[in-house]
Design a protein around this motif. Sequence first.
Motif, PDB file in Angstrom:
ATOM      1  N   LYS A 218       0.827  -1.207   0.000  1.00 29.06           N
ATOM      2  CA  LYS A 218       0.000   0.000   0.000  1.00 29.06           C
ATOM      3  C   LYS A 218       0.865   1.261   0.000  1.00 29.06           C
ATOM      4  O   LYS A 218       0.551   2.258  -0.656  1.00 29.06           O
ATOM      5  N   THR A 219       1.973   1.200   0.755  1.00 29.41           N
ATOM      6  CA  THR A 219       2.881   2.352   0.803  1.00 29.41           C
ATOM      7  C   THR A 219       3.491   2.627  -0.564  1.00 29.41           C
ATOM      8  O   THR A 219       3.565   3.773  -1.026  1.00 29.41           O
ATOM      9  N   ILE A 220       3.921   1.557  -1.261  1.00 28.17           N
ATOM     10  CA  ILE A 220       4.521   1.702  -2.591  1.00 28.17           C
ATOM     11  C   ILE A 220       3.497   2.247  -3.575  1.00 28.17           C
ATOM     12  O   ILE A 220       3.788   3.126  -4.394  1.00 28.17           O
ATOM     13  N   ASP A 221       2.258   1.736  -3.496  1.00 24.47           N
ATOM     14  CA  ASP A 221       1.202   2.216  -4.391  1.00 24.47           C
ATOM     15  C   ASP A 221       0.921   3.697  -4.161  1.00 24.47           C
ATOM     16  O   ASP A 221       0.725   4.470  -5.108  1.00 24.47           O
ATOM     17  N   ALA A 222       0.903   4.097  -2.881  1.00 22.61           N
ATOM     18  CA  ALA A 222       0.655   5.501  -2.559  1.00 22.61           C
ATOM     19  C   ALA A 222       1.777   6.391  -3.073  1.00 22.61           C
ATOM     20  O   ALA A 222       1.534   7.488  -3.597  1.00 22.61           O
TER      21      ALA A 222
ATOM     22  N   SER B  38       3.747   5.723  -5.621  1.00 24.19           N
ATOM     23  CA  SER B  38       3.657   5.745  -7.086  1.00 24.19           C
ATOM     24  C   SER B  38       2.588   6.730  -7.552  1.00 24.19           C
ATOM     25  O   SER B  38       2.786   7.502  -8.498  1.00 24.19           O
ATOM     26  N   GLU B  39       1.435   6.709  -6.880  1.00 26.16           N
ATOM     27  CA  GLU B  39       0.347   7.618  -7.230  1.00 26.16           C
ATOM     28  C   GLU B  39       0.764   9.077  -7.003  1.00 26.16           C
ATOM     29  O   GLU B  39       0.478   9.963  -7.819  1.00 26.16           O
TER      30      GLU B  39
ATOM     31  N   LYS C 110       1.141  12.190  -9.791  1.00 27.19           N
ATOM     32  CA  LYS C 110       0.510  13.495  -9.626  1.00 27.19           C
ATOM     33  C   LYS C 110       1.536  14.616  -9.753  1.00 27.19           C
ATOM     34  O   LYS C 110       1.300  15.634 -10.400  1.00 27.19           O
ATOM     35  N   LEU C 111       2.711  14.418  -9.110  1.00 24.98           N
ATOM     36  CA  LEU C 111       3.764  15.422  -9.179  1.00 24.98           C
ATOM     37  C   LEU C 111       4.263  15.605 -10.615  1.00 24.98           C
ATOM     38  O   LEU C 111       4.527  16.725 -11.072  1.00 24.98           O
ATOM     39  N   SER C 112       4.377  14.489 -11.351  1.00 25.04           N
ATOM     40  CA  SER C 112       4.825  14.551 -12.739  1.00 25.04           C
ATOM     41  C   SER C 112       3.820  15.330 -13.597  1.00 25.04           C
ATOM     42  O   SER C 112       4.193  16.158 -14.431  1.00 25.04           O
TER      43      SER C 112
END
Length: 258
Positions: free
Chosen positions: A28-32, A34-35, A39-41
């Motif tokens: 879940k931490t990795i998915d968060a 990545s998301e 968004k930043l990109s």
Amino acid sequence: MLKKIASLTPLLLLSGCALMNSDEYSKKTIDAMSESEQKLSSQLQEINLNLSNQTDYIESLEASIINLSNEVETLKKNQRHIRTVTVQAKNPAPNTPNPTLLASTVPDLKAGMVALGSLEYLYIDVIKSEFTARIDTGATTSSINAADMQEFDRNGKRWVRFHVLDDNDPEARKWVEAPIIRHVKIRQSTEDKKLERRAVVELWIKIGSIHEKAQFTLADRSQMDYPILLGREFIQDIAVVDVSRKFIQKPQKKSDIK
């Protein structure tokens, strides 16, 4: 022995559950992360796009300021010339023309300069053809009606191929190939926020006794009365324009065309 195994079984089960919970939390931490990175990109791309648009707008404003400065300088020169002629006309010699007419129509010719009317015959060397060109002191740059433009590479440089419609023969299309000097960004009107990117080429032209290189912006002038417009960048220092006259310079003679 069985008692020891029985006592260890709950501990093993609890340990397995803890490992499973830890793996699920990491995922879940990795998915968060990545998301959040996506968004930043996206935000960064939007910022870069806004910066690019602002840069284009600033460039267009700078071009407008340069055009206005040139127009103001032209007006100042015209006013100085009119004042000079008017002062000289206060005590006219016998048979001197009307001062008002003199101030408005006599060009201030210097050595080596020629007079041009609002329309002139313009000969383009590369296609050996003559056109009617509009002489416009209100325009900074010159432009030419270019259709079917195709950009390509030649000897490591960017070139463009286009054709110009011959005034004397509407069915005949004259193809031109020339290296691109630069690109400019043009806004069609004050209400149009979109900038159009246009190529600029350099061509040898003749008007009367003038035989010079001129830079032309390639544009769609099919809706205009004349396919070629000559602006101040070409006119300055070599010609004076008398807008009350047309075709002061004669068309090129066949014997003069090589």
